[in-house]
Design a protein around this motif. Structure first.
Motif, PDB file in Angstrom:
ATOM      1  N   LEU A 169       1.079 -26.643  19.113  1.00 59.17           N
ATOM      2  CA  LEU A 169       2.366 -26.181  19.608  1.00 59.17           C
ATOM      3  C   LEU A 169       2.209 -25.803  21.080  1.00 59.17           C
ATOM      4  O   LEU A 169       1.327 -25.014  21.432  1.00 59.17           O
ATOM      5  N   LEU A 170       3.049 -26.374  21.922  1.00 58.21           N
ATOM      6  CA  LEU A 170       2.994 -26.125  23.356  1.00 58.21           C
ATOM      7  C   LEU A 170       3.973 -25.022  23.729  1.00 58.21           C
ATOM      8  O   LEU A 170       4.905 -24.713  22.989  1.00 58.21           O
ATOM      9  N   THR A 171       3.765 -24.437  24.898  1.00 57.23           N
ATOM     10  CA  THR A 171       4.628 -23.348  25.361  1.00 57.23           C
ATOM     11  C   THR A 171       5.883 -23.913  26.009  1.00 57.23           C
ATOM     12  O   THR A 171       5.824 -24.844  26.813  1.00 57.23           O
ATOM     13  N   GLU A 172       7.015 -23.346  25.658  1.00 57.31           N
ATOM     14  CA  GLU A 172       8.282 -23.744  26.259  1.00 57.31           C
ATOM     15  C   GLU A 172       8.444 -23.093  27.627  1.00 57.31           C
ATOM     16  O   GLU A 172       7.923 -22.012  27.890  1.00 57.31           O
ATOM     17  N   GLN A 222      15.959 -24.830  29.420  1.00 56.40           N
ATOM     18  CA  GLN A 222      15.053 -25.897  28.995  1.00 56.40           C
ATOM     19  C   GLN A 222      15.553 -27.251  29.495  1.00 56.40           C
ATOM     20  O   GLN A 222      14.779 -28.071  30.001  1.00 56.40           O
ATOM     21  N   SER A 251       5.731 -33.646  28.493  1.00 61.00           N
ATOM     22  CA  SER A 251       6.313 -32.301  28.584  1.00 61.00           C
ATOM     23  C   SER A 251       7.838 -32.368  28.590  1.00 61.00           C
ATOM     24  O   SER A 251       8.502 -31.492  28.021  1.00 61.00           O
ATOM     25  N   SER A 300       8.793 -33.108  24.964  1.00 63.54           N
ATOM     26  CA  SER A 300       8.535 -31.941  24.106  1.00 63.54           C
ATOM     27  C   SER A 300       9.563 -30.848  24.318  1.00 63.54           C
ATOM     28  O   SER A 300       9.995 -30.187  23.369  1.00 63.54           O
ATOM     29  N   SER A 301       9.962 -30.638  25.575  1.00 63.23           N
ATOM     30  CA  SER A 301      10.912 -29.560  25.855  1.00 63.23           C
ATOM     31  C   SER A 301      12.295 -29.855  25.300  1.00 63.23           C
ATOM     32  O   SER A 301      13.071 -28.930  25.042  1.00 63.23           O
ATOM     33  N   HIS A 360      10.801 -31.475  20.385  1.00 66.02           N
ATOM     34  CA  HIS A 360       9.985 -30.528  19.603  1.00 66.02           C
ATOM     35  C   HIS A 360       8.738 -30.220  20.406  1.00 66.02           C
ATOM     36  O   HIS A 360       8.007 -31.132  20.778  1.00 66.02           O
ATOM     37  N   ASN A 361       8.535 -28.937  20.692  1.00 67.92           N
ATOM     38  CA  ASN A 361       7.448 -28.540  21.586  1.00 67.92           C
ATOM     39  C   ASN A 361       6.089 -28.608  20.897  1.00 67.92           C
ATOM     40  O   ASN A 361       5.441 -27.598  20.628  1.00 67.92           O
ATOM     41  N   SER A 362       5.657 -29.832  20.613  1.00 68.21           N
ATOM     42  CA  SER A 362       4.365 -30.011  19.960  1.00 68.21           C
ATOM     43  C   SER A 362       3.735 -31.317  20.420  1.00 68.21           C
ATOM     44  O   SER A 362       4.402 -32.172  21.002  1.00 68.21           O
ATOM     45  N   PHE A 380       2.320 -25.962  28.966  1.00 67.90           N
ATOM     46  CA  PHE A 380       3.256 -27.026  28.605  1.00 67.90           C
ATOM     47  C   PHE A 380       2.563 -28.365  28.368  1.00 67.90           C
ATOM     48  O   PHE A 380       3.214 -29.368  28.087  1.00 67.90           O
TER      49      PHE A 380
END
Length: 310
Positions: A11-14, A22, A79, A82-83, A86-88, A174
């Motif tokens: 899971l990445l940071t938003e 976003q 990135s 994902s943003s 789905h942030n993964s 990210f």
């Protein structure tokens, strides 16, 4: 540790918890990416089509532009996706991101070092330039740089992922930033990778010292040139390369000394953006603004395209 399962995705940071922000950040990143893509592709096309630019310096510049395209493409498109979705990122996707990030970042440093040597030979040993920087030797240096950097990246990536990660699936960045991925691996793996990174630091310092020596010799030689016009021409030739080198090394230093703790912060995101986005975005702009031959070649190219459209 026995109760932890193997991680299959991270899971990445938003950028923000607010959906509208976003979208704004994703749009900004997309704009920067498209401008970088267009700028570097145009740069490569101009050098390829203009016979006047088929020299060692522009050969290495074309390699650098290709590197910048690859370097920013490793992180930014994913990135953006994902943003918005789905942030993964999958486990294998993270492995690939780390590998190519290592490869292209080290290749950029290698080519900046080779280009500083090219400037040194051109200014300090102009009579031997034709013999020392032949087309064959330039291609050999480029091939060696690519081979070493991809092998270097394979060693690092293999060290980091030779055992599946099971401590956590949260990366506080990210993209799969190397310090944050290292924070998730076991102590044994971190020890092995730390030794490799320490040895790599010696190679990085070696490149840095070679560049310092090259530019010291260059500026010592330029300062002894009696003609003011010749000195200005020599400085204008070296200044874009020096600006790009300082930009890349400065952002890289911020990355190395930046926060790598287990929480995200605005400072961390800004530093990561600086060293992943700024160098490839600014490099074609710097070379285009400071290089008269590039600007003249671009105008000639536009002049050929415009009558066809008319």
């Amino acid at each position: 540790m026995d109760n932890l399962t193997k991680v299959t995705e991270f899971l990445l940071t938003e950028f923000s918890d607010i959906w509208e922000l976003q979208i704004l950040y994703a749009g900004l990143f997309l704009l920067i990416y498209l401008v970088t893509l267009l700028g570097n592709l145009l740069f490569m096309m101009v050098i390829t089509l203009d016979q006047c630019l088929h020299t060692p310096m522009y050969f290495f510049l074309k390699n650098l532009s290709f590197l910048d395209l690859c370097y920013i493409s490793v992180t930014v498109p994913k990135s953006i996706h994902s943003s918005l979705v789905h942030n993964s990122i999958s486990y294998l996707g993270c492995v690939g991101q780390v590998y190519f990030f290592f490869a292209f970042a080290s290749a950029e440093l290698a080519f900046l070092t080779v280009m500083s040597y090219d400037h040194y030979v051109a200014i300090c040993q102009p009579l031997q330039y034709g013999a020392m920087m032949t087309s064959g030797k330039c291609h050999q240096m480029a091939a060696i740089a690519w081979l070493i950097c991809f092998s270097y990246a394979a060693v690092h990536t293999g060290n980091m992922f030779w055992e599946p990660i099971s401590r956590s699936n949260r990366i506080h960045q990210f993209f799969c930033d190397i310090p944050h991925v290292l924070a998730l691996v076991s102590c044994e793996i971190f020890s092995v990778e730390f030794v490799t990174l320490a040895l790599s630091s010696c190679l990085v310092m070696g490149c840095f010292v070679l560049m310092i020596i090259s530019y010291y010799q260059i500026f010592s030689t330029v300062c002894r040139i009696p003609s003011v016009e010749s000195r200005a021409k020599a400085f204008s030739t070296c200044s874009p390369q020096l600006i790009v080198t300082v930009l890349f090394l400065t952002t890289g230093l911020f990355a190395a000394l930046g926060p790598s703790d287990k929480t995200s912060s605005i400072q961390d995101l800004v530093i990561a953006t600086a060293y992943t986005v700024l160098p490839p975005f600014l490099n074609p702009i710097i070379y285009s603004l400071r290089n008269k031959k590039i600007k003249a070649s671009m105008w000639r190219l536009f002049g050929k395209i415009y009558p066809l459209q008319k």
